[in-house]
Motif scaffolding. Structure first.
Motif, PDB file in Angstrom:
ATOM      1  N   GLY A  44      -8.241  -0.811  -5.427  1.00  0.00           N
ATOM      2  CA  GLY A  44      -7.442  -1.495  -6.279  1.00  0.00           C
ATOM      3  C   GLY A  44      -6.783  -0.812  -7.401  1.00  0.00           C
ATOM      4  N   GLN A  45      -7.195   0.597  -7.436  1.00  0.00           N
ATOM      5  CA  GLN A  45      -6.725   1.497  -8.360  1.00  0.00           C
ATOM      6  C   GLN A  45      -5.492   2.113  -7.883  1.00  0.00           C
ATOM      7  OE1 GLN A  45     -10.708   3.228  -8.765  1.00  0.00           O
ATOM      8  NE2 GLN A  45     -10.442   2.919 -10.905  1.00  0.00           N
ATOM      9  N   ARG A  46      -4.897   2.208  -6.854  1.00  0.00           N
ATOM     10  CA  ARG A  46      -3.804   2.697  -6.551  1.00  0.00           C
ATOM     11  C   ARG A  46      -3.006   1.961  -5.367  1.00  0.00           C
ATOM     12  NH1 ARG A  46      -1.997   8.074  -6.665  1.00  0.00           N
ATOM     13  NH2 ARG A  46      -4.093   8.860  -7.759  1.00  0.00           N
ATOM     14  N   CYS A  47      -1.700   2.228  -5.063  1.00  0.00           N
ATOM     15  CA  CYS A  47      -1.016   1.585  -4.195  1.00  0.00           C
ATOM     16  C   CYS A  47      -0.318   2.455  -3.303  1.00  0.00           C
ATOM     17  CB  CYS A  47      -0.036   0.845  -4.827  1.00  0.00           C
ATOM     18  SG  CYS A  47       1.560   1.428  -5.525  1.00  0.00           S
ATOM     19  N   ILE A  48       0.188   2.315  -2.307  1.00  0.00           N
ATOM     20  CA  ILE A  48       0.870   2.728  -1.012  1.00  0.00           C
ATOM     21  C   ILE A  48       2.082   1.916  -0.763  1.00  0.00           C
ATOM     22  CG2 ILE A  48      -0.875   4.389  -0.380  1.00  0.00           C
ATOM     23  CD1 ILE A  48      -1.218   2.450   2.087  1.00  0.00           C
ATOM     24  N   ARG A  49       3.163   2.695  -0.295  1.00  0.00           N
ATOM     25  CA  ARG A  49       4.439   1.854   0.280  1.00  0.00           C
ATOM     26  C   ARG A  49       4.744   2.213   1.491  1.00  0.00           C
ATOM     27  NH1 ARG A  49       8.998   2.580  -2.418  1.00  0.00           N
ATOM     28  NH2 ARG A  49       8.180   4.112  -4.066  1.00  0.00           N
ATOM     29  N   LEU A  50       5.206   1.236   2.348  1.00  0.00           N
ATOM     30  CA  LEU A  50       5.788   1.570   3.517  1.00  0.00           C
ATOM     31  C   LEU A  50       7.067   0.691   3.711  1.00  0.00           C
ATOM     32  CD1 LEU A  50       2.324   1.153   4.134  1.00  0.00           C
ATOM     33  CD2 LEU A  50       2.846   2.175   6.217  1.00  0.00           C
ATOM     34  N   ALA A  51       7.860   1.008   4.775  1.00  0.00           N
ATOM     35  CA  ALA A  51       8.779   0.297   5.234  1.00  0.00           C
ATOM     36  C   ALA A  51       8.348  -0.774   6.405  1.00  0.00           C
ATOM     37  CB  ALA A  51      10.185   0.755   5.728  1.00  0.00           C
ATOM     38  N   ILE A  52       8.667  -1.935   6.570  1.00  0.00           N
ATOM     39  CA  ILE A  52       8.112  -2.863   7.551  1.00  0.00           C
ATOM     40  C   ILE A  52       8.358  -2.544   9.052  1.00  0.00           C
ATOM     41  CG2 ILE A  52       7.981  -4.875   6.073  1.00  0.00           C
ATOM     42  CD1 ILE A  52      10.239  -6.050   7.397  1.00  0.00           C
ATOM     43  N   ASP A  53       9.503  -1.581   9.095  1.00  0.00           N
ATOM     44  CA  ASP A  53       9.751  -1.226  10.484  1.00  0.00           C
ATOM     45  C   ASP A  53       9.484   0.524  10.588  1.00  0.00           C
ATOM     46  OD1 ASP A  53      11.568  -0.168   8.428  1.00  0.00           O
ATOM     47  OD2 ASP A  53      13.536  -0.908   9.742  1.00  0.00           O
ATOM     48  N   ASP A  54       8.667   0.793   9.737  1.00  0.00           N
ATOM     49  CA  ASP A  54       8.247   2.148   9.783  1.00  0.00           C
ATOM     50  C   ASP A  54       7.273   2.406  11.068  1.00  0.00           C
ATOM     51  OD1 ASP A  54       9.131   3.625   7.726  1.00  0.00           O
ATOM     52  OD2 ASP A  54       7.525   3.240   6.574  1.00  0.00           O
ATOM     53  N   GLU A  55       7.719   3.700  11.695  1.00  0.00           N
ATOM     54  CA  GLU A  55       6.899   4.020  12.907  1.00  0.00           C
ATOM     55  C   GLU A  55       5.250   4.267  12.432  1.00  0.00           C
ATOM     56  OE1 GLU A  55       7.570   3.933  16.157  1.00  0.00           O
ATOM     57  OE2 GLU A  55       9.824   3.676  15.635  1.00  0.00           O
ATOM     58  N   PRO A  56       4.343   4.274  13.343  1.00  0.00           N
ATOM     59  CA  PRO A  56       3.022   4.425  12.852  1.00  0.00           C
ATOM     60  C   PRO A  56       2.584   5.736  12.324  1.00  0.00           C
ATOM     61  CG  PRO A  56       3.012   3.264  15.161  1.00  0.00           C
ATOM     62  CD  PRO A  56       4.322   3.696  14.814  1.00  0.00           C
ATOM     63  N   ASP A  57       3.396   6.723  12.692  1.00  0.00           N
ATOM     64  CA  ASP A  57       3.028   8.062  11.897  1.00  0.00           C
ATOM     65  C   ASP A  57       3.938   8.389  10.718  1.00  0.00           C
ATOM     66  OD1 ASP A  57       5.605   8.514  13.251  1.00  0.00           O
ATOM     67  OD2 ASP A  57       4.935  10.209  14.219  1.00  0.00           O
ATOM     68  N   ALA A  58       4.527   7.410  10.265  1.00  0.00           N
ATOM     69  CA  ALA A  58       5.560   7.587   9.169  1.00  0.00           C
ATOM     70  C   ALA A  58       4.634   7.982   7.825  1.00  0.00           C
ATOM     71  CB  ALA A  58       6.314   6.160   8.942  1.00  0.00           C
ATOM     72  N   PRO A  59       5.060   8.996   7.112  1.00  0.00           N
ATOM     73  CA  PRO A  59       4.382   9.212   5.820  1.00  0.00           C
ATOM     74  C   PRO A  59       4.291   8.137   4.868  1.00  0.00           C
ATOM     75  CG  PRO A  59       5.618  10.954   6.413  1.00  0.00           C
ATOM     76  CD  PRO A  59       6.164   9.958   7.357  1.00  0.00           C
ATOM     77  N   LEU A  60       3.115   7.693   3.906  1.00  0.00           N
ATOM     78  CA  LEU A  60       3.384   6.796   3.208  1.00  0.00           C
ATOM     79  C   LEU A  60       4.108   7.031   1.991  1.00  0.00           C
ATOM     80  CD1 LEU A  60      -0.505   5.816   3.225  1.00  0.00           C
ATOM     81  CD2 LEU A  60       1.470   5.100   4.831  1.00  0.00           C
ATOM     82  N   THR A  61       4.572   6.025   1.110  1.00  0.00           N
ATOM     83  CA  THR A  61       5.469   6.323  -0.060  1.00  0.00           C
ATOM     84  C   THR A  61       4.504   6.163  -1.305  1.00  0.00           C
ATOM     85  OG1 THR A  61       7.303   5.908   1.293  1.00  0.00           O
ATOM     86  CG2 THR A  61       7.377   5.885  -1.180  1.00  0.00           C
ATOM     87  N   PHE A  62       4.543   6.955  -2.502  1.00  0.00           N
ATOM     88  CA  PHE A  62       4.024   6.902  -3.614  1.00  0.00           C
ATOM     89  C   PHE A  62       4.415   7.779  -4.559  1.00  0.00           C
ATOM     90  CE2 PHE A  62       0.776   8.759  -0.840  1.00  0.00           C
ATOM     91  CZ  PHE A  62       0.405   9.859  -1.456  1.00  0.00           C
TER      92      PHE A  62
END
Length: 288
Positions: A44-62
């Motif tokens: 619970g100390q950090r978050c990551i973001r993705l787009a719901i239509d990302d491909e499985p190998d898409a880099p995470l956003t933070f």
């Protein structure tokens, strides 16, 4: 570069464009109206973001401004996470308070975090839920509610909510709510649903003892989804009657699953799969 995401490939311009690696330790999931999926990680100390239509190998956003230190140092931990229609609302277990978080502010380079309640507003916060009009927090032995409109004013005032037939709300682990005001509380062996009475309070809608284990809970207008990590199963209930409609077993998912946190957005159900360090996406279809 080898990092917490796994192996991340960068192109010649320094832009991450591919990832090999999973997502571990997801505590909560939420999706905003722009299709951004946010997950809390690292206890619970950090978050990551993705787009719901990302491909499985898409880099995470933070970014450096996005950790769920909840604007108060690394000791703070996000216990719950929901989308209120404009911002993500974060339940801070360490500060025992609520914050709002808007990842879109990264573009404007302004404040990411906004304090909704003072520290110590809760005793032992367990879960947070939002409907079209209400903000609910399951706190120790009380269910506290506030008007959702108060979030915009900057002054959130809570009072205790009464759920008919529930005398031990402190024994319940999770609360979830749908846009139509449906409120569901759950613990192993007891799931209860309520809707709003004309006079403003809650009235009992249904209850079921058909679910033996409970890890995660998500509610839509039509369905209630429950994960049971020990049984590696997702159960689906009818939101209006509580009837068990079916289940998704680990054998139904390629590679199996160990489902935990989950979130609903439109026709999509997102489920954290701890065993495989991934997030699963299911399409919700309604049988005629």
């Amino acid at each position: 570069i080898s990092c917490s995401q796994g192996l991340v490939y960068f192109n010649a311009k320094g832009v991450a464009n591919k990832r090999i690696g999973g997502v571990t330790g997801i505590g909560a999931l939420a999706v905003n109206s722009n299709g951004q999926l946010v997950a809390t990680v690292e206890d619970g100390q950090r978050c990551i973001r993705l787009a719901i239509d990302d491909e499985p190998d898409a880099p995470l956003t933070f970014s450096a401004n996005e950790p769920f230190r909840v604007a108060g140092g690394w000791t703070h931990k996000a216990k719950g996470l929901v989308w209120d229609g404009k911002e993500f609302v974060v339940l801070d277990a360490t500060g025992q308070q609520l914050w709002s978080f808007d990842p879109s502010q990264q573009i404007q380079n302004t404040g990411f975090w906004r304090k909704l309640t003072d520290p110590g507003s809760f005793t032992d916060p367990k879960a947070v839920a939002i409907s079209n009009t209400d903000l609910l927090v399951l706190d120790h032995d009380q269910l506290k509610e506030a008007n959702l409109s108060d979030l915009l004013s900057g002054t959130v005032s809570f009072h205790n909510a009464e759920l008919p037939g529930v005398t031990d709300i402190g024994s319940y682990a999770l609360v979830a709510s749908a846009s139509n005001g449906l409120c569901v509380v759950g613990k192993a062996g007891d799931i209860r649903a309520f809707n709003r009475a004309q006079e403003g309070g809650f009235q009992a809608l249904w209850n079921t003892q058909a679910i033996n284990g409970l890890t995660g809970l998500a509610v839509s207008v039509d369905y209630v989804f429950i994960t049971n990590q020990a049984a590696a199963q997702i159960s689906v209930l009818d939101a209006k009657s509580g009837k068990l409609l079916g289940s998704i077993a680990t054998a139904d998912v390629p590679g199996g699953m160990s489902p935990s946190a989950l979130a609903i957005s439109g026709p999509w159900l997102f489920v954290a799969d701890d065993a495989n360090s991934r997030i699963l996406r299911f399409k919700i279809t309604q049988n005629k």
